[in-house]
Design an enzyme around this catalytic site. Structure first.
Site, PDB file in Angstrom:
ATOM      1  N   GLY A 188       0.826  -1.201   0.000  1.00 21.41           N
ATOM      2  CA  GLY A 188       0.000   0.000   0.000  1.00 21.41           C
ATOM      3  C   GLY A 188       0.861   1.252   0.000  1.00 21.41           C
ATOM      4  O   GLY A 188       2.020   1.223  -0.420  1.00 21.41           O
ATOM      5  N   ARG A 242       2.766   6.172   3.272  1.00 23.67           N
ATOM      6  CA  ARG A 242       2.267   6.826   4.489  1.00 23.67           C
ATOM      7  C   ARG A 242       1.803   5.788   5.498  1.00 23.67           C
ATOM      8  O   ARG A 242       2.203   5.810   6.666  1.00 23.67           O
ATOM      9  CB  ARG A 242       1.107   7.783   4.143  1.00 23.67           C
ATOM     10  CG  ARG A 242       0.514   8.500   5.355  1.00 23.67           C
ATOM     11  CD  ARG A 242      -0.733   9.287   4.978  1.00 23.67           C
ATOM     12  NE  ARG A 242      -1.841   8.439   4.550  1.00 23.67           N
ATOM     13  CZ  ARG A 242      -2.666   7.817   5.399  1.00 23.67           C
ATOM     14  NH1 ARG A 242      -2.505   7.936   6.713  1.00 23.67           N
ATOM     15  NH2 ARG A 242      -3.657   7.076   4.931  1.00 23.67           N
ATOM     16  N   VAL A 243       0.988   4.847   5.055  1.00 25.32           N
ATOM     17  CA  VAL A 243       0.489   3.809   5.951  1.00 25.32           C
ATOM     18  C   VAL A 243       1.597   2.820   6.298  1.00 25.32           C
ATOM     19  O   VAL A 243       1.695   2.350   7.446  1.00 25.32           O
ATOM     20  CB  VAL A 243      -0.717   3.081   5.320  1.00 25.32           C
ATOM     21  CG1 VAL A 243      -1.178   1.930   6.196  1.00 25.32           C
ATOM     22  CG2 VAL A 243      -1.856   4.059   5.085  1.00 25.32           C
ATOM     23  N   GLY A 244       2.452   2.506   5.335  1.00 23.90           N
ATOM     24  CA  GLY A 244       3.560   1.590   5.592  1.00 23.90           C
ATOM     25  C   GLY A 244       4.462   2.071   6.716  1.00 23.90           C
ATOM     26  O   GLY A 244       4.918   1.273   7.555  1.00 23.90           O
ATOM     27  N   GLU A 264       5.731  -3.406   0.954  1.00 23.04           N
ATOM     28  CA  GLU A 264       5.906  -2.833  -0.384  1.00 23.04           C
ATOM     29  C   GLU A 264       5.024  -1.591  -0.466  1.00 23.04           C
ATOM     30  O   GLU A 264       3.797  -1.690  -0.488  1.00 23.04           O
ATOM     31  CB  GLU A 264       5.527  -3.819  -1.481  1.00 23.04           C
ATOM     32  CG  GLU A 264       5.866  -3.264  -2.858  1.00 23.04           C
ATOM     33  CD  GLU A 264       5.327  -4.104  -3.989  1.00 23.04           C
ATOM     34  OE1 GLU A 264       4.441  -3.597  -4.716  1.00 23.04           O
ATOM     35  OE2 GLU A 264       5.768  -5.248  -4.137  1.00 23.04           O
TER      36      GLU A 264
END
Length: 506
Positions: free
Chosen positions: A246, A249-251, A268
């Site tokens: 994804g 930012r979320v990673g 990833e």
């Protein structure tokens, strides 16, 4: 399709739609708090169905079910695991002839070509992964201590938390769970809120293929609850691996949560793929690859070509041919024109964001070479191809992932400068180099910071056996695919065997 008539391994819940159900420990059931959220058709903007929204209690139940299932699944024979995965591959392939195209079309605006990629490539991922089951090999290590034999084995780790995205919902879901399962792990899967039914196709296939209860749990979650359940699950003591595909930012948030409990992740998190076109390149081939790499699935692929770095001696010719080729790309509402190459983006906000990036780039000095700066379609999600020239590293558009149908052109005067421009990014997922001199191209490719670099081919290319992933930064770390994927979801374990009657001095 209702749960009472779906015929999936006999699991039925009368009166409740399939989309409203979670799949936990071998049973379909509504969310513990009966929470739901609407799944929207991005092309029309209308609700397709209501999905169950899993909460913390549901995730707790799924984790415990997966932990219990691990005790037996991890000891199943390689042949048993392989046969289940091969059968699931055949079932997914069959979805081309049933409801697969309709589900993908409605949830993610998938064109005919993208439906085929999702379903047929997924079958390939599962078949290739099934073949790895007998390649999880250990070693025998010489021991200094007399009477001792040392084995180093590879063992599954336990419960894996997998988070897969909407843009390639079937094959990225398969990728998120296939390696963990074939290694003997069990999985708690959180799909995207944009595409639960598309991702549930993979779950359906595994259930029908005979995967035991608890080995794969499916928990769609509303955007409002997503952060809370994700943090809870990442930090859960019985969850021992996390994989995520994804946004960066979320990673970064997930990596931060995992760091608090020293937990290993495979992340990833997107790309800003450069294509380096050297002065001796075959321009026709380069143009074709750039258009395919940049505009497939409307640019909504982590490996999409986002930056094209062209030697200034051929820049004018390349630009002219590129514009001519892009003008031939058909785009529009795939519901009305089934044969279009490009359809709408996943939301109207995404379409607005992409055009906002183009406008900012033009304000900063880039030149709009092609594109009408318009959104069309019933929900304003359709954006035609846009090409920008005179793009420089100081511009925001050079550095940030667009995830849209956008090609940015920059020029350079040497290989060294081209490599420097390619590496001037936080992203490091993939790249391409074009040159008729393959040895020269290989030398340039080695210097480009990327997890994969393709010579005379598009950036959008990966196979199930390859170790796909970035080299750190905004693209994340770890590897999906092949033996590298096996290594991510197993642990090396030392087993020493000691000859009876050994004496120890201390």
């Amino acid at each position: 399709m209702t749960a009472a008539t779906n015929g999936i391994n006999g699991h039925t819940v009368p009166g409740i739609q399939e989309g409203q159900l979670l799949y936990i420990d071998g049973q379909y059931r509504p969310a513990a708090g009966s929470s739901t959220f609407d799944v929207i058709n991005p092309m029309t903007g209308k609700k397709i169905y209501q999905s169950a929204s899993a909460g913390v209690d549901d995730y707790e139940a799924a984790i415990l079910g997966a932990h219990n299932a691990y005790q037996t699944w991890s000891r199943t024979s390689p042949t048993a695991r392989r046969l289940i995965m091969l059968k699931a591959a055949d079932i997914i392939e069959g979805y081309m002839r049933t409801d697969g195209p309709e589900i993908l079309s409605s949830e993610v605006s998938a064109t005919k070509a993208w439906v085929k990629v999702n379903l047929m490539a997924t079958a390939g991922i599962l078949r290739e992964t099934a073949g790895l089951v007998t390649h999880m090999k250990g070693e025998i290590v010489p021991a200094d201590r007399p009477g001792t034999t040392i084995l180093v084995t590879r063992e599954p780790v336990g419960v894996v938390f997998a988070i897969s995205p909407w843009n390639a919902p079937v094959n990225l879901t398969a990728r998120a769970i296939a390696s963990p399962l074939i290694c003997g792990n069990t999985v708690v899967l959180k799909p995207s809120e944009f595409s639960p039914k598309s991702q549930h196709l993979v779950v359906r296939a595994f259930i029908e293929a005979g995967l035991p209860a608890g080995c794969l749990n499916f928990l769609p979650t509303s955007p409002q609850d997503a952060a809370a359940v994700t943090e809870y699950t990442v930090k859960h003591r019985k969850v021992l691996r996390v994989n995520f595909t994804g946004s960066d930012r979320v990673g970064k948030i997930i990596a931060g949560w995992a760091a608090t409990c020293m937990k290993q992740c495979v992340l990833e998190c997107g790309g800003k793929a450069p294509v380096l076109v050297l002065e001796d390149a075959n321009i026709e081939d380069a143009v074709e690859s750039v258009v395919f790499g940049a505009l497939s699935n409307s640019g909504q692929i982590c490996m999409s070509t986002e930056r094209v770095i062209v030697h200034d001696s051929i820049a004018q010719d390349f630009q002219a041919r590129l514009l001519e080729r892009v003008r031939k790309v058909s785009y529009g509402n795939h519901l009305e024109s089934p044969d279009v190459s490009m359809s709408g983006l996943y939301s109207c906000k995404s379409a607005e964001r992409v055009l906002g990036m183009v406008k900012t780039a033009v304000d900063d000095g880039a030149k709009l070479l092609l594109g009408d700066m318009q959104t069309t379609g019933p929900n304003k999600t359709i954006v035609g191809p846009h090409v920008l020239g005179n793009v420089t590293p100081s511009m925001k558009i050079f550095q940030e992932e667009s995830f849209g149908p956008l090609i940015c052109l920059s020029t350079t005067s040497s290989d060294d400068e081209a490599v420097e421009l390619a590496n001037d990014s936080e992203f490091s997922l993939c790249a391409s180099v074009f040159s008729k001199d393959v040895l020269r191209a290989m030398e340039v490719a080695r210097r480009v910071r990327a997890g994969s670099c393709h010579i005379n081919g598009p950036t959008v290319y990966i196979e199930a056996t390859l170790p796909n992933g970035g080299t750190g930064g905004a693209s994340g770390y770890g590897r999906f695919g092949g033996i590298a994927g096996v290594e991510e979801f197993t642990e090396r374990k030392i087993v020493s065997l000691v000859k009876p009657g050994m004496k120890y001095a201390f």
